[in-house]
Scaffold this active site. Structure first.
Site, PDB file in Angstrom:
ATOM      1  N   GLN A  42       0.829  -1.201   0.000  1.00 41.53           N
ATOM      2  CA  GLN A  42       0.000   0.000   0.000  1.00 41.53           C
ATOM      3  C   GLN A  42       0.872   1.263   0.000  1.00 41.53           C
ATOM      4  OE1 GLN A  42      -2.406   2.536  -0.364  1.00 41.53           O
ATOM      5  NE2 GLN A  42      -3.737   0.898   0.391  1.00 41.53           N
ATOM      6  N   ARG A  44      -0.216   4.342   0.265  1.00 35.41           N
ATOM      7  CA  ARG A  44      -0.771   5.364   1.147  1.00 35.41           C
ATOM      8  C   ARG A  44      -0.316   5.104   2.575  1.00 35.41           C
ATOM      9  NH1 ARG A  44      -5.104   8.350   0.022  1.00 35.41           N
ATOM     10  NH2 ARG A  44      -5.757   6.862  -1.575  1.00 35.41           N
ATOM     11  N   GLY A  63     -24.950   0.745   1.676  1.00 32.96           N
ATOM     12  CA  GLY A  63     -24.297  -0.523   1.412  1.00 32.96           C
ATOM     13  C   GLY A  63     -23.031  -0.338   0.603  1.00 32.96           C
ATOM     14  N   GLY A  83      -8.976  -1.432  -2.361  1.00 32.78           N
ATOM     15  CA  GLY A  83     -10.156  -1.135  -1.559  1.00 32.78           C
ATOM     16  C   GLY A  83      -9.911  -1.055  -0.060  1.00 32.78           C
ATOM     17  N   GLU A  84      -8.716  -0.614   0.347  1.00 30.58           N
ATOM     18  CA  GLU A  84      -8.419  -0.600   1.780  1.00 30.58           C
ATOM     19  C   GLU A  84      -9.264   0.414   2.541  1.00 30.58           C
ATOM     20  OE1 GLU A  84      -4.654  -0.249   4.879  1.00 30.58           O
ATOM     21  OE2 GLU A  84      -4.332  -0.928   2.830  1.00 30.58           O
ATOM     22  N   ARG A  86     -12.401   1.175   1.965  1.00 33.01           N
ATOM     23  CA  ARG A  86     -13.692   0.505   2.207  1.00 33.01           C
ATOM     24  C   ARG A  86     -13.545  -0.550   3.306  1.00 33.01           C
ATOM     25  NH1 ARG A  86     -14.122  -1.339  -3.476  1.00 33.01           N
ATOM     26  NH2 ARG A  86     -12.307   0.014  -3.752  1.00 33.01           N
ATOM     27  N   GLU A 117      -3.896   1.991  -8.705  1.00 33.34           N
ATOM     28  CA  GLU A 117      -5.223   2.402  -8.249  1.00 33.34           C
ATOM     29  C   GLU A 117      -5.160   3.682  -7.431  1.00 33.34           C
ATOM     30  OE1 GLU A 117      -8.732   0.557  -8.478  1.00 33.34           O
ATOM     31  OE2 GLU A 117      -7.472   0.830 -10.237  1.00 33.34           O
ATOM     32  N   ASN A 118      -4.171   3.785  -6.554  1.00 36.04           N
ATOM     33  CA  ASN A 118      -4.045   5.002  -5.740  1.00 36.04           C
ATOM     34  C   ASN A 118      -3.644   6.199  -6.581  1.00 36.04           C
ATOM     35  OD1 ASN A 118      -4.355   4.681  -2.626  1.00 36.04           O
ATOM     36  ND2 ASN A 118      -3.424   2.771  -3.310  1.00 36.04           N
ATOM     37  N   ARG A 121      -6.653   7.669  -8.332  1.00 41.13           N
ATOM     38  CA  ARG A 121      -7.575   8.421  -7.486  1.00 41.13           C
ATOM     39  C   ARG A 121      -7.017   9.791  -7.105  1.00 41.13           C
ATOM     40  NH1 ARG A 121      -8.953   3.175  -6.460  1.00 41.13           N
ATOM     41  NH2 ARG A 121     -11.187   2.803  -6.258  1.00 41.13           N
TER      42      ARG A 121
END
Length: 286
Positions: A42, A44, A63, A83-84, A86, A117-118, A121
């Site tokens: 990760q 982040r 949800g 998805g950390e 979430r 992915e990071n 975003r």
């Protein structure tokens, strides 16, 4: 998923959403949350608690729209691929199971997804982003130009971020904690010496310099005017002098320099003894 990796590894096309590609191929399973651990790759390092709390409230109301993506490590353990945030929000809500898509990926693929992915975003700090670029370059043995092409970014963007990694760790930490901005940090690069960079960073914090003021201050250091020299009879630096004392002395020197530039013929003498740092200033009355 295979298509996503082929685009990143083999071509110059900008990649799309990895999680969207995964969801088009795999079914969603309910996995015990205690069997899932965060991604070891990760990028982040700082998670905003307020944003995690806000996400938890949204998940509680609506949800989970997008399941997390995980990989199986052994019979009793999974690792998050994407998805950390979430995952953290669902754990905060006290969920015992989470919706997830299980993928069979190796370390290199898992690290790549976490980094990409990071980056997509655009929520990383400048330092986290710089380390993400550095890791991707190492993982896939790419040039900055090739990486920029695959991520759909300018090469100068990647180069400017990665230059921040040349700064001392203390300055990198200050960027992570948002004590100084990325532009402030880049302005410090011309100073070269780590000790001087740290000293000027402390000036930024104390005097609340904007970027332009910092750039002017750095120019004063790099190109001191001849007029200011008589007021700056500097004694050699002593290792025993604390950082706070250096900052105080430097602030006094700045004041003397400004007075000299304004036309006042200031005389000053500095003496560095074992116990005290003495500055004697003479200002003419006329």
């Amino acid at each position: 998923m295979k298509n996503t990796f082929s685009r990143f590894f083999g071509g110059g096309e900008k990649i799309g959403s990895i999680e969207e590609d995964v969801q088009n191929l795999e079914k969603v399973e309910q996995i015990a949350i205690d069997l899932i651990k965060p991604n070891q790759f990760q990028p982040r390092t700082i998670f905003n608690d307020e944003k995690i709390e806000e996400l938890a409230r949204t998940i509680h109301t609506h949800g989970v729209i997008q399941p997390i993506v995980i990989r199986k490590m052994d019979e009793e353990q999974y690792e998050i691929i994407a998805g950390e945030r979430r995952y953290r929000a669902m754990r905060k809500l006290g969920w015992s199971e989470v919706p997830a898509i299980v993928r069979n990926l190796n370390d290199k693929e898992t690290a790549s997804i976490a980094l990409i992915e990071n980056l997509q975003r655009e929520e990383l700090t400048a330092i986290e982003e710089a380390y993400a670029y550095e890791n991707l370059l190492k993982l896939h043995e790419l040039t900055q130009e090739a990486l920029a092409q695959r991520l759909g970014k300018g090469q100068s963007t990647i180069a400017n971020k990665m230059r921040l990694l040349k700064l001392p760790e203390e300055i990198q930490d200050a960027i992570l904690k948002q004590e100084i901005s990325e532009r402030h940090a880049r302005a410090l690069l011309p100073l070269k010496e780590a000790a001087l960079q740290l000293e000027v960073m402390e000036e930024v914090k104390i005097n609340h310099y904007n970027v332009k003021q910092l750039e002017n201050r750095i120019q004063e250091i790099l190109h001191p005017s001849e007029e200011a020299q008589p007021a700056k009879k500097r004694a050699p630096r002593r290792k025993a002098v604390s950082k706070d004392v250096r900052i105080a002395v430097n602030t006094l020197r700045q004041s003397l320099s400004l007075m000299t530039k304004s036309g006042i013929e200031v005389e000053s003498e500095e003496e560095d003894s074992e116990e005290f740092y003495t500055i004697t200033v003479k200002i003419p009355k006329k």
